[in-house]
Scaffold this active site. Structure first.
Site, short mmCIF file in Angstrom:
data_model
loop_
_atom_site.label_atom_id
_atom_site.label_comp_id
_atom_site.label_asym_id
_atom_site.label_seq_id
_atom_site.Cartn_x
_atom_site.Cartn_y
_atom_site.Cartn_z
N SER A 262 -7.34 -14.40 2.84
CA SER A 262 -7.28 -13.67 3.88
C SER A 262 -7.57 -12.51 3.55
CB SER A 262 -5.90 -13.77 4.29
OG SER A 262 -5.06 -13.00 3.23
N LYS A 263 -7.74 -11.35 4.65
CA LYS A 263 -8.03 -10.02 4.77
C LYS A 263 -7.25 -9.35 3.75
CE LYS A 263 -8.69 -6.25 7.92
NZ LYS A 263 -7.60 -5.42 8.85
N ARG A 264 -5.87 -9.75 3.73
CA ARG A 264 -4.80 -9.00 2.95
C ARG A 264 -5.38 -9.24 1.26
NH1 ARG A 264 1.19 -9.10 2.77
NH2 ARG A 264 0.05 -8.16 0.81
#
Ligand code: GLU
Length: 507
Positions: A262-264
Site C-alpha cells: 500500500s501507499k503507507r
C-alpha cells in the site's frame, strides 16, 4: 471476432496509478507486443463520484515514461472508440434491455434504505444479506411484481436498477490462464447490479460490453477482479458472445510478505509507490529511477523466465515473457532489489545522460561553495571523467555529489575515525618528504605518479599503508573513493600538493 491479440489496460481515473497497476499495464503490453497485437487503453470512468481531475493524464504520462505507450486509446482513436466509458454512456442501455428481454436480467426497485435495513437485520443475526435466488421473490423487483404493476411503475419512471439473474443450482466452469480451472456453485453468487438508476452501467456491464465491442482477446488484470470472473463469464454466455481468455495477476505484497503493498508501506519504508510524483508522494521518476529499471523489476514481480536471468531490457522481455509462467501466489515487493536494478541501469546509461542529469545538481552545490578551480563546473570532459570513476558506487545520480565532492572542492575536514587510525606520529614527516617528489614529477598522469610514489616507498623501506592511507585521507578527506592516483591525476599536481600542505597544517 478476429484472431488478432488485442489486450487492454482499463484503469479507473480515481487517482495516480499504483505500481501494481503499472505492472498490469506492462504485462498487457508485453503480451500484445510478443503476439504482434494491440495494446489498448480504456478509461473506466462510469463512477463519476470517484472521478479525480488529472488522473487520466497521469496514467498516460506514466505509461509513456515507462516506455510502454498504448496503441489505441484516448487521443489515438483507431476505430474502436471512444475509449472513455463516460463518452460511451448511451451505448450500454440497449445491452441492459437486451438481457431483460431475454430473461437474463430484471428490474429491481428496492430503495437504498430498504436494502440497508435488510443488510442490518442480517448482520444482527450474524448473517450476510445476499440478493439472489433465495430471496429475490420476496424483494421489490420485476420478478415479484404483477405485470400491470411493473408497467405502471416503469411508466411512472420510478428509480430502478437492472440486476443479473443468476441461475440456481448450477456449477460454473471458469478458466484462467494462470490459475487453471475454477468451479463455482451459482447458489453462492448474488444478482449483481448491471445498470444503475442514474442511467449509467456498472463496471461489470460496461466492462463486458466494451471488451466485446473492442474485440479484446485476452483480459489480463489484477487478482482483485477474480471474484468478478463468474459474473463476467455468465454475461458473455447471456449475450451469446465468445468470451476472451482471462488471466488474473497475483497481488504485489508488502516487503514483510503479508498483505497487499500500500501507499503507507511506501511512506514507512521510504520508497515510491507511484511511477510519477502525485501530490506529496514522490514517484519513481522523481526519485531518480530509470524507466528501464522500473520495467525490469516490475516484470519480475510475479513472473520469472525459468532461468537465473534477472536483467531484461524491454525487447528481451517481449520475447521472454510468458503469461502461463505468471505465478499464482503474491509477489513480495523488495525495495532493495529495485535499487539493485537501478544501480545496474545506471552503469549502462549513456555518459551524456548522466552528465546532463548531474550538471544541475553540481551547479547548485558549486554555487554554494565554488570549486577549487572555477572552470571545473563547466568542464564537461572533467565532469564526465569524474562520473566514470565514481558511478560504480552509485545507484542514483543524486548520489554522485556525495561520492565526488572532493573532485571539485578541497576537503577541509577529515573523517575523524580515519584520522585516529591512520594519522601516526610519523605521518607528517613522511608526507612532508613526499611533497618535493610530487613537485618534481613532470608528468602527473595516474600511472606515472603511481610509479613515482611506489618506487619511493620501496626505496625508503616504508610500508604501503604508512603512505597510501594518510595520502588518501588528505586528498579525499576520507578513506573512500576510487583509485587514489586517478583522483590525484584528476585534481592535478598543484591541488594535490596543496591538499597535503593543508592537511599538515590542520592535523
Ligand atoms: N476499471 C477496472 C480497474 O480499475 C478494470 C478491471 C479490469 O481490467 O477488468 O482496475
Amino acid at each position: 471476432m478476429t484472431n488478432k491479440v488485442r489486450v487492454r489496460f482499463a484503469p479507473s481515473p480515481t487517482g495516480p496509478l499504483h505500481i501494481g497497476g503499472v505492472r498490469t499495464a506492462l504485462y498487457n503490453y508485453l503480451f500484445a507486443k510478443q503476439n504482434n497485437g494491440d495494446f489498448i487503453l480504456r478509461i473506466e470512468d462510469t463512477d463519476q463520484n470517484r472521478f479525480v481531475e488529472g488522473a487520466e493524464k497521469y496514467i498516460i504520462d506514466a505509461l509513456n515514461w515507462c516506455g510502454i505507450p498504448f496503441d489505441e486509446g484516448p487521443g489515438k482513436e483507431l476505430g474502436h472508440g471512444p475509449y472513455r466509458q463516460s463518452e460511451r454512456k448511451l451505448l450500454y442501455k440497449k445491452y441492459a434491455d437486451q438481457l431483460i428481454t431475454s430473461g437474463k436480467a430484471y428490474y429491481a426497485f428496492d430503495s437504498a434504505e430498504s436494502l440497508d435495513s435488510h443488510r442490518k437485520d442480517h448482520e444482527s443475526r450474524g448473517k450476510t444479506f445476499i440478493y439472489n435466488w433465495h430471496n429475490r421473490l420476496k424483494l421489490d423487483n420485476s420478478l415479484s411484481l404483477k405485470p400491470e404493476e411493473l408497467q405502471t411503475r416503469l411508466a411512472n419512471e420510478e428509480n430502478f436498477v437492472v440486476r443479473f439473474y443468476t441461475p440456481q443450482d448450477e456449477v460454473l466452469h471458469l478458466t484462467d490462464v494462470i490459475r487453471g480451472d475454477i468451479r463455482i456453485d451459482t447458489n453462492i453468487l448474488d444478482d449483481k447490479v448491471l445498470f444503475k438508476s442514474d442511467g449509467m452501467p456498472t463496471y461489470h456491464l460496461a466492462n463486458i460490453v466494451d471488451d466485446h465491442l473492442m474485440e479484446i482477446s485476452h483480459v489480463i488484470r489484477g487478482e482483485e477482479w477474480l471474484p468478478s470472473l463468474a459474473l463476467h463469464t455468465q454475461l458473455y454466455d447471456a449475450f451469446g458472445w465468445q468470451a476472451p481468455k482471462f488471466a488474473h495477476l497475483p497481488l504485489i505484497m508488502k516487503p514483510e510478505g503479508k498483505g497487499k503493498l500500500s501507499k503507507r508501506d511506501g511512506e514507512k519504508g521510504g520508497f515510491p509507490i507511484f511511477p510519477l510524483s502525485w501530490g506529496d508522494s514522490t514517484g519513481y521518476k522523481e526519485a531518480g529511477y530509470f524507466p528501464e529499471a522500473v520495467v525490469n523489476f516490475l516484470a519480475l514481480l510475479g513472473w520469472n523466465p525459468g532461468t537465473e536471468q534477472e536483467i531484461f531490457k524491454l525487447d528481451e522481455l517481449i520475447k521472454a515473457f510468458d503469461l502461463s509462467r505468471v505465478h499464482k501466489s503474491g509477489a513480495r515487493f523488495d525495495p532493495e532489489k529495485t535499487k539493485w536494478y537501478n544501480h545496474h541501469y545506471l552503469q549502462e546509461q549513456d555518459d551524456i545522460v548522466l552528465l546532463n542529469s548531474f550538471k544541475p545538481i553540481l551547479a547548485e552545490k558549486l554555487n554554494n561553495e565554488p570549486a577549487f578551480d572555477l572552470n571545473l563546473g563547466n568542464n564537461d570532459n572533467y565532469i564526465a571523467s569524474v562520473i566514470s570513476l565514481i558511478k560504480e558506487r552509485a545507484s542514483f545520480v543524486h548520489e554522485f555529489w556525495e561520492l565526488s565532492q572532493y573532485f571539485f572542492q578541497t576537503p577541509n575536514t577529515y573523517n575523524e575515525k580515519a584520522v585516529k587510525k591512520q594519522w601516526k606520529d610519523s605521518t607528517p614527516s613522511i608526507l612532508n618528504k613526499l611533497i618535493p617528489l610530487l613537485e618534481a614529477s613532470q608528468d602527473f598522469s595516474s600511472p606515472v605518479v603511481e610509479e613515482v610514489v611506489k618506487n619511493w616507498i620501496g626505496q625508503k623501506g616504508l610500508s604501503f599503508g604508512q603512505v597510501m592511507a594518510p595520502l588518501r585521507l588528505v586528498i579525499v578527506g576520507d578513506l573512500k573513493g576510487p583509485h587514489l592516483f586517478d583522483i590525484m591525476a584528476m585534481v592535478g599536481q598543484d591541488e594535490s600538493i596543496k591538499r597535503i600542505r593543508l592537511a599538515l597544517s590542520k592535523l
